[in-house]
Design a protein around this motif. Structure first.
Motif, PDB file in Angstrom:
ATOM      1  N   ILE A 318       0.922  -1.026   0.037  1.00  0.00           N
ATOM      2  CA  ILE A 318      -0.091  -0.037   0.093  1.00  0.00           C
ATOM      3  C   ILE A 318       0.827   1.412   0.102  1.00  0.00           C
ATOM      4  O   ILE A 318       0.658   2.171  -0.625  1.00  0.00           O
ATOM      5  CB  ILE A 318      -0.965   0.066   1.139  1.00  0.00           C
ATOM      6  CG1 ILE A 318      -2.028  -1.154   1.092  1.00  0.00           C
ATOM      7  CG2 ILE A 318      -1.710   1.250   1.472  1.00  0.00           C
ATOM      8  CD1 ILE A 318      -3.004  -1.143   2.217  1.00  0.00           C
ATOM      9  N   ASN A 322       1.272   3.685  -3.169  1.00  0.00           N
ATOM     10  CA  ASN A 322       0.898   5.076  -3.166  1.00  0.00           C
ATOM     11  C   ASN A 322       1.923   5.845  -3.466  1.00  0.00           C
ATOM     12  O   ASN A 322       1.767   6.791  -4.058  1.00  0.00           O
ATOM     13  CB  ASN A 322       0.398   5.259  -1.787  1.00  0.00           C
ATOM     14  CG  ASN A 322      -0.339   6.621  -1.430  1.00  0.00           C
ATOM     15  OD1 ASN A 322      -1.346   6.950  -2.436  1.00  0.00           O
ATOM     16  ND2 ASN A 322       0.025   7.479  -0.492  1.00  0.00           N
ATOM     17  N   LEU A 335      -3.926   7.130   2.171  1.00  0.00           N
ATOM     18  CA  LEU A 335      -3.270   5.683   1.886  1.00  0.00           C
ATOM     19  C   LEU A 335      -1.917   5.486   2.776  1.00  0.00           C
ATOM     20  O   LEU A 335      -1.319   4.511   3.209  1.00  0.00           O
ATOM     21  CB  LEU A 335      -3.117   5.407   0.514  1.00  0.00           C
ATOM     22  CG  LEU A 335      -4.383   5.283  -0.209  1.00  0.00           C
ATOM     23  CD1 LEU A 335      -4.236   5.159  -1.843  1.00  0.00           C
ATOM     24  CD2 LEU A 335      -5.254   4.259   0.329  1.00  0.00           C
ATOM     25  N   GLY A 339      -1.761   2.460   5.187  1.00  0.00           N
ATOM     26  CA  GLY A 339      -0.513   1.659   4.693  1.00  0.00           C
ATOM     27  C   GLY A 339       0.497   1.327   6.067  1.00  0.00           C
ATOM     28  O   GLY A 339       0.948   0.514   6.419  1.00  0.00           O
TER      29      GLY A 339
END
Length: 557
Positions: A318, A322, A335, A339
């Protein structure tokens, strides 16, 4: 009888173990011996020796120490001792706990292991009654008290360890010149603790490590270099080997340094013939998993699981995705946060999984080693099979083993040793007509294990009154502790124990004189002095039956 026998000329007192029950019964004994007159003094002035155990040692050391003072006054000593331990002033347990918790106490006593019994020892050492070392008994200045022996037990040979000023200090296997050179430096507080640290309630003290703050002396270093002292000798409650101090008193009476044996040994015993029968655990055994299954379930938590590193990987994906702006060519703050959180959880779980795996590996190895070392080889295979048993069944089996073992150590063994020591005492022909046994339950109005009803000497008039028996019963039911609880305070057990010691001593002296005068072997003794003593005792006995606390009330004026 031997030509040297002179009734009441030289007396030895044994004070048994039994917590405060022993301490204050003993205080009653010595206070009555100080009251009763015999010839040109008191009977207490004819006491040449004391041998004490556990709770009896609290009174024994305090009295023996005070008796060495040039201006010793018994009534002043009694008030001091009484006031120090009456419930409103007794902070022995609380003070010991405070010391145990206080880091500075152990920093100032680096030689002592941090333990409850050492906390008690330091508490005793701070009390004026027990302050100082064994030095005053090197050359006692008391006109009468010449021999003192405070009994403990060593855990190297299973023998009595005697803190005494005549005879062997310690015991024969531990005897050496370096120990003799150090013995008078032992603190009285440590001796009290050594004699009274009963099993399960306390741990042993270690000799000589816990006993000497200055460990740089030549004699201390030489003692520690000896094989038997190198790792220390465990010292515990004297009641383990002799809860009445009988063996030590016989040794004192038979010492070659004495011109003649003791004329009378009075064993003051608060140990009881009674014990609560052991009861098995009769709870219903419910169905449950086996020990092996339960352990397996627990150990499953101590391992790396795929979920841990999968969580870590998801978090990393993640954050990286991102950062590369794979979603709408934009890096979203939310995010990053999401994450990072998932990655943190995965990293933490992975780390804990690795640690748990290591702990499991080494912990299992450690447990197996401990198991092999502590379970007898002949039982290893049988015990190992327990892992297939219902865990509730194992719990019940272990409970029965633990409770029966405690009952064996604290009741059966002590009572059997008590019987053996009394057999030793009464089987010695040289001690015929020289023994009195005064027990705390003597006059409590109840039957014993060996009688069908309450027994007393019917020749002693009046018969014990109901009030006197009630006081005796309250005293005899005092628990074996080194503190007063709410029930003890409510029942005024401190005063009842002292009174019980006083009127029981009076009664047993009357009983002894009647037996003495009845036997043909003792017809040539000085009957005038004994008759005078008997009349004084009888007068007090009548007063005790009207008011069992009358001597205590006089002492507290």
């Amino acid at each position: 009888m031997g030509d040297n026998f002179i009734p009441f000329k030289s007396i030895g007192l044994c004070f048994s173990g039994g917590g405060y029950r022993a301490t204050f019964f003993a205080l009653g004994v010595v206070s009555y011996l100080d009251k009763i007159k015999y010839q040109n003094g008191t009977l207490l002035e004819n006491v040449e020796a004391i041998s004490t155990v556990s709770g009896g040692t609290l009174l024994g050391i305090a009295y023996a120490k005070a008796a060495q003072e040039p201006d010793f006054n018994f009534k002043a000593f009694f008030k001091t001792f009484y006031n120090r331990f009456e419930p409103v002033n007794d902070t022995l347990l609380e003070t010991a706990i405070q010391k145990l918790e206080d880091d500075t106490v152990w920093e100032s006593h680096p030689n002592k292991k941090r333990s409850l019994i050492n906390a008690f020892a330091l508490t005793y050492a701070d009390m004026d009654l027990f302050k100082g070392n064994f030095e005053p008994f090197k050359k006692p200045i008391s006109k009468h008290l010449k021999h003192v022996c405070f009994n403990a037990t060593d855990f190297s040979f299973g023998l009595a360890f005697r803190f005494q000023n005549t005879g062997v200090f310690g015991n024969s296997p531990l005897k050496n010149t370096h120990l003799n050179a150090l013995k008078y430096d032992v603190q009285l507080g440590d001796i009290v603790a050594s004699s009274s640290c009963f099993p399960l309630g306390f741990e042993p003290l270690i000799f000589p490590d816990d006993y000497f703050k200055n460990q740089n002396t030549t004699d201390y270093k030489a003692l520690k270099s000896l094989d038997r002292f190198m790792d220390g000798v465990g010292i515990m409650d004297g009641g383990i080997t002799d809860n009445q101090g009988i063996g030590s008193m016989i040794n004192i009476s038979d010492q070659k340094s004495r011109q003649r044996p003791l004329d009378l040994i009075i064993v003051n015993d608060v140990g009881s013939f009674k014990m609560d029968p052991w009861q098995q655990n009769t709870a219903t055994i419910k169905k449950s998993s086996s020990l092996k299954q339960s352990i397996s379930k627990i150990l499953k938590y101590f391992q790396m699981k795929p979920l841990y590193w999968v969580t870590l990987v998801i978090g990393i994906v993640i954050v990286v995705g991102n950062s590369l702006k794979l979603l709408h060519n934009t890096a979203f703050t939310a995010l990053y946060i999401l994450g990072s959180m998932i990655m943190g959880i995965g990293l933490t779980l992975t780390f804990l999984g690795v640690i748990a795996g290591v702990v499991k590996k080494f912990g299992t190895h450690w447990f197996k080693n401990v198991f092999r070392k502590n379970i007898p080889e002949a039982l290893i295979d049988d015990v190992a099979k327990f892992d297939t048993l219902n865990i509730n069944l194992i719990q019940q089996m272990l409970t029965d083993r633990l409770t029966s073992t405690v009952k064996m150590v604290n009741d059966i063994f002590l009572k059997q040793i008590r019987r053996l020591n009394y057999d030793l005492l009464y089987s010695k022909a040289s001690l015929k007509h020289k023994i009195i046994t005064a027990t705390v339950y003597e006059l409590n109005g109840e039957k014993t294990a060996y009688t069908t009803s309450f027994k007393h000497n019917i020749a002693i008039k009046p018969a014990p009154s109901k009030l006197l028996k009630d006081i005796g019963l309250t005293a005899s039911k005092t628990p074996t502790t080194l503190w007063w609880d709410k029930t003890d305070v409510a029942k005024n057990r401190m005063d009842t124990l002292i009174a019980c010691g006083q009127f029981t001593t009076c009664y047993k002296l009357l009983d002894y004189i009647l037996e003495l005068k009845k036997d043909a072997e003792t017809q040539d003794i000085d009957t005038k002095a004994i008759d005078d003593l008997y009349h004084l005792l009888l007068k007090d006995w009548k007063a005790f039956n009207e008011d069992p606390l009358f001597v205590l009330e006089i002492l507290n004026l």
